[in-house]
Design a protein around this motif. Structure first.
Motif, PDB file in Angstrom:
ATOM      1  N   ILE A 139       0.840  -1.204   0.000  1.00 53.11           N
ATOM      2  CA  ILE A 139       0.000   0.000   0.000  1.00 53.11           C
ATOM      3  C   ILE A 139       0.875   1.254   0.000  1.00 53.11           C
ATOM      4  N   PHE A 140       1.933   1.258   0.806  1.00 53.91           N
ATOM      5  CA  PHE A 140       2.816   2.432   0.828  1.00 53.91           C
ATOM      6  C   PHE A 140       3.444   2.694  -0.544  1.00 53.91           C
ATOM      7  N   THR A 141       3.685   1.655  -1.326  1.00 50.54           N
ATOM      8  CA  THR A 141       4.262   1.880  -2.661  1.00 50.54           C
ATOM      9  C   THR A 141       3.278   2.579  -3.590  1.00 50.54           C
ATOM     10  N   HIS A 142       2.030   2.646  -3.214  1.00 56.80           N
ATOM     11  CA  HIS A 142       1.008   3.326  -4.019  1.00 56.80           C
ATOM     12  C   HIS A 142       0.753   4.760  -3.566  1.00 56.80           C
ATOM     13  N   PHE A 143       1.435   5.205  -2.528  1.00 54.25           N
ATOM     14  CA  PHE A 143       1.278   6.585  -2.083  1.00 54.25           C
ATOM     15  C   PHE A 143       1.810   7.530  -3.154  1.00 54.25           C
ATOM     16  N   LEU A 185      10.095  -2.648   0.218  1.00 51.49           N
ATOM     17  CA  LEU A 185      10.815  -1.663   1.027  1.00 51.49           C
ATOM     18  C   LEU A 185      11.892  -0.954   0.198  1.00 51.49           C
ATOM     19  N   LEU A 186      12.590  -1.696  -0.644  1.00 49.27           N
ATOM     20  CA  LEU A 186      13.586  -1.078  -1.519  1.00 49.27           C
ATOM     21  C   LEU A 186      12.923  -0.092  -2.476  1.00 49.27           C
ATOM     22  N   THR A 187      11.737  -0.434  -2.940  1.00 45.30           N
ATOM     23  CA  THR A 187      10.973   0.477  -3.802  1.00 45.30           C
ATOM     24  C   THR A 187      10.655   1.764  -3.064  1.00 45.30           C
TER      25      THR A 187
END
Length: 182
Positions: A58-62, A93-95
């Motif tokens: 979900i955080f990668t979609h922020f 996490l790396l993303t």
């Protein structure tokens, strides 16, 4: 919807789909969502593998503005990246880390060493290897001697034996390093 820890844990414990991600992103982004964002962040460290991976996803979609909320949590994200047993979570996490600045005064040599070792390890997944190559550059770009070390390392990697994604990342980084040295 008010996303409490219990509600978010329940939502993230199973498969999530695009609509779930969009809904949770909408509720957690912006200053009004800071409490829910913090709750979601805590779930990155959950013992349940699926919950932690879904929180990271979900955080990668922020959007970029809301992603800035994670900047002051960079050391915690790096620590989790170094210690997680999940390759999926590590990739996510790396993303997230790739979307953050790496100022020269905050260089973490343990993370730099990790990125160097992962980009060279034959056991590393292609996506993680490619992300580590890019993150190595982001950490080295402020230091001429580290840029030289990165360039030498990339040149040693035999492109004929690299998967396409890694070969492309290598080629692009060598182009950037070449421009910077001129």
């Amino acid at each position: 919807m008010n996303y409490t820890l219990t509600i978010l844990r329940q939502r993230l414990s199973g498969k999530i789909h695009e609509n779930d991600i969009l809904e949770i992103c909408h509720a957690t982004q912006g200053t009004d969502g800071n409490a829910a964002k913090l709750t979601l962040y805590r779930l990155l460290f959950d013992n349940n593998k699926r919950i932690a991976e879904n929180a990271a996803w979900i955080f990668t979609h922020f959007d970029l503005h809301n992603n800035e909320w994670l900047y002051d949590k960079q050391n915690e994200l790096i620590n989790e990246t170094l210690h997680t047993a999940s390759n999926t979570k590590r990739r996510l996490l790396l993303t997230l880390l790739l979307r953050q600045p790496f100022p020269p005064e905050n260089l973490r040599t343990d993370f730099l060493d990790f990125c160097f070792s992962q980009m060279l390890s034959p056991q590393t997944a292609i996506s993680i290897k490619s992300l580590c190559m890019k993150l190595t550059y982001e950490q080295c770009k402020h230091f001429p001697e580290l840029r030289t070390e990165l360039r030498t390392t990339l040149e040693m990697m035999e492109p004929d034996f690299l998967p396409a994604g890694v070969r492309t990342s290598r080629k692009n980084l060598l182009k950037i390093l070449q421009k910077e040295s001129n």
